[in-house]
Each structure stands twice: as structure tokens, then as C-alpha cells.
Design a protein around this motif. Structure first.
Motif, short mmCIF file in Angstrom:
data_model
loop_
_atom_site.label_atom_id
_atom_site.label_comp_id
_atom_site.label_asym_id
_atom_site.label_seq_id
_atom_site.Cartn_x
_atom_site.Cartn_y
_atom_site.Cartn_z
N SER A 150 -99.01 -108.00 23.97
CA SER A 150 -100.23 -108.83 24.06
C SER A 150 -99.86 -110.29 24.23
CB SER A 150 -101.09 -108.66 22.80
OG SER A 150 -101.61 -107.36 22.77
N ARG A 153 -98.85 -110.85 27.58
CA ARG A 153 -99.91 -110.53 28.55
C ARG A 153 -99.43 -109.50 29.58
NH1 ARG A 153 -104.23 -113.11 27.75
NH2 ARG A 153 -105.12 -112.74 29.81
N HIS A 175 -105.97 -105.79 23.20
CA HIS A 175 -105.11 -105.83 24.39
C HIS A 175 -105.88 -105.34 25.62
CE1 HIS A 175 -101.10 -106.08 26.24
NE2 HIS A 175 -101.60 -105.16 27.05
#
Ligand code: SF4
Length: 341
Positions: A150, A153, A175
Motif C-alpha cells: 500500500s 502503491r 488497498h
């Protein structure tokens, strides 16, 4: 041969996977004198890894992630059994009873994701061993890896037979909203006899389907892989239909399937298991698996049957869903590049 201090004694040096393999080569699993035995009678050997993200070729994704090596779920058809033999451990009992835990996995992953060159490509999580096998309750490596993904990304899909995945519904939901992720719950069959015989260390299939329900209720994109369907054990139309009906009732967002394939390493174990427990089935299975794949005509027949039943129960097909777990059904052999630890 160097000696290592007791596990769980933080701050001491842990062996690398190669060093563990050398110790097993010379003295068998008994040589892992510092591995911790737990209530499930498995040995858990902590190791250090040099890398976490593992590059793969010939698959619909380029990266895989596996915090553990070996799996106490102990499925007899497991294609990952062969990875144990690559490290001098046997692909029979030791695959399910000597588990290597990559203790520094999350730190290594976080630094890999932080590199400017990291392109945030899709990562397949849990392709070699189950990230939610019971020991995850202790180490939380999978949960912390999701948190790292997360922060980085990075989109991912996670494959598991462990209902423990619902523990992490909060981080999965966050997420999914921010980057995107999918949970692929593996439920090859709901037939109890097949489950008991083939997947001795796993949660009951209906418990796994309850986990799918909880995940989808929490807004997470979760579906089911009927992977693998095992000829003679779970391939009859009535068993497949019961399974697809139960998957639909659990609210799965999609379903994928494949027919078992037998890689070297897995093949020996699986056929030994059949010879011991179901000798009458052995000649037919040996004929069907003259090569590592069942004949194409057989696989097409099974897939066609599954397709008809999917439509009947209103389940969406997931393109390539099956390949996230095993790479089966592909004509081109997936190549494992630098199986990195
Ligand atoms: S749960 Fe998955 S990784 Fe574990 S033994 Fe079964 S098939 Fe293999």
C-alpha cells in the motif's frame, strides 16, 4: 558448518536459505536444531532473504511474492512441492512440516518498492506457498507485506486457502480503494471426501467460502479458484456442480478453474500418495498423466462443463484467474527466473 543461536532470540544472526539447505543436505531435517517446533508438529526455521519480489516469465504477471517456503496445508497435488526439493528438502513430508520463514521479508520488500526504478507492476502474492497458512497468525508477514504494498502503491492479487485472510480485510479494503487488489480463494471442491484426502491441513471448504462472503461483504473484490480439479477425486459433474453452486451462494465475484498438472517433484509425491491410499485409481491416473498435463481433450471437456455450470449459476468467468496460482493450462512453460530469497 557454522552453528546458529536459538530462534526467536532477536538480534542474533539467522541462516540464509542456502545455508539451511546445506545443513539439511548433510544431516536431514534433524540438523535444524534451532528450528522451533510448534503445536502443529511442524518445524519453523527462520531465514534471511536477500530479495522479496521475485521476477517470473511466461505468466500474465511479472512479479511474485512468497513470505514462507513450505506449507502446512500439505495438499498432495501442490505444484510448489518441487521448490522444496530444489533446496535439498524432500517434497513429501518435509514440504508440509519444515517451513522456512523469511524473517526480514517485509523490510526487504519495503526497500524494493521504494526504489525509483520500481514501476508498480502487478504482483501475484502467494503463488508458491500459502501466505495465510497458520503460522501467519504468529508472524503477520503477509499483513505487513500488504501494508508495504500500500505504501508502495502497488496493485496485487493474493491466492490463499486460509480463512485467516479476513483478519486483514481492513488493509485489503484500503488497498483496493487506493490502488486495487483481488483475493483469489482456492476452493477446488466442496466434496468432503476429496477435501479430506487431498488437502489434509486446510480449513473446511465451506469455511473458506464463508471467508469469501465476509470479504465481499466488506467491499473487497474476492472470488474463487477451483484449482486444481483433480481427475477421479473432484472431477465428476455432480461434485463440480455442488461446488459451483456453493461458490455462487457465497457471493463470489468470479470463478476460475484448472485441471491438475503434475510437475516433477509433485508428480512423484502425488502418485506415491495415490498408490498408498487409493491403489485402484493409480493405473488410470498414470495413463491420464503420461505427461505432466492431462490430455488437452480431457481438460477441454472439464472446462466446458465448468463453463456451462458457471453460466447456470450466474458466475462471472475470470480471464487468466487460474494462471495466477499454477500457470497450468498454458502451452508455454512458465519459467521461474532466479527464485530469489
Ligand atoms: S495451500 Fe496452496 S501452497 Fe499450501 S499446500 Fe495447498 S496448494 Fe500448496
Amino acid at each position: 558448518m557454522p552453528s546458529y543461536p536459538l530462534l526467536f532470540d532477536l538480534g542474533t544472526r539467522r541462516p540464509t536459505t542456502r545455508e539451511v539447505a546445506d545443513r539439511v543436505k548433510h544431516g536431514g531435517a534433524e540438523a535444524l536444531t534451532d528450528a522451533q517446533r510448534r503445536a502443529d508438529a511442524a518445524r519453523y526455521q527462520e531465514v534471511v532473504c536477500r530479495s522479496a519480489l521475485n521476477p517470473v516469465k511466461g505468466m500474465p504477471f511479472k512479479w511474485t511474492l512468497n513470505p514462507y517456503r513450505g506449507c502446512t496445508h500439505g495438499c498432495h497435488y501442490c505444484f510448489a512441492r518441487r521448490y522444496h526439493s530444489q533446496f535439498e528438502m524432500n517434497s513429501d513430508d518435509e514440504f508440509a512440516s519444515v517451513i522456512l520463514v523469511k524473517k526480514n521479508f517485509v523490510d526487504v520488500l519495503a526497500s524494493e518498492l521504494d526504489r525509483p526504478a520500481w514501476a508498480r507492476e502487478f504482483v501475484a502474492f502467494g503463488t508458491a506457498t500459502d501466505p495465510y497458512q497458520p503460522i501467519e497468525g504468529h508472524y503477520k508477514l503477509s499483513r505487513r507485506a500488504i501494508e508495504a504494498l500500500s505504501t508502495g502503491r502497488t496493485p496485487f492479487g493474493i491466492v490463499t486457502k486460509g480463512p485467516m485472510v479476513v483478519r486483514d480485510a481492513d488493509v485489503l479494503r484500503d488497498h483496493m480503494k487506493a490502488v486495487g487488489c483481488t483475493v483469489y480463494m482456492s476452493v477446488p471442491t466442496v466434496d468432503e471426501d476429496a477435501w479430506r484426502s487431498l488437502e489434509p491441513g486446510t480449513a473446511h471448504p465451506l469455511q473458506r467460502l464463508r471467508a469469501v462472503r465476509e470479504l465481499t461483504d466488506a467491499g473487497i473484490n474476492a472470488g474463487v479458484l477451483m484449482a486444481p480439479i483433480v481427475p477421479g477425486f473432484s472431477s465428476s459433474r455432480s461434485k463440480v456442480e455442488r461446488t459451483i453452486k456453493a461458490i455462487a451462494e457465497a457471493g463470489a465475484r468470479f470463478v476460475g478453474c484448472n485441471v491438475m498438472h503434475l510437475e516433477a517433484g509433485t508428480r512423484d509425491h502425488f502418485l506415491k500418495f495415490v498408490a498408498l491410499e487409493f491403489p485402484a485409481m493409480l493405473p488410470r491416473l498414470e495413463r491420464l498423466y503420461a505427461t505432466k498435463y492431462a490430455p488437452e481433450s480431457y481438460r477441454k471437456e472439464v472446462k466446458a462443463m465448468v463453463g456451462v455450470l458457471q453460466s447456470r449459476y450466474g458466475l462471472q468467468k475470470r480471464e487468466h484467474a487460474e494462471t495466477i496460482q499454477t500457470g497450468a493450462e498454458r502451452v508455454v512453460e512458465p519459467e521461474q527466473v532466479g527464485f530469489a530469497w
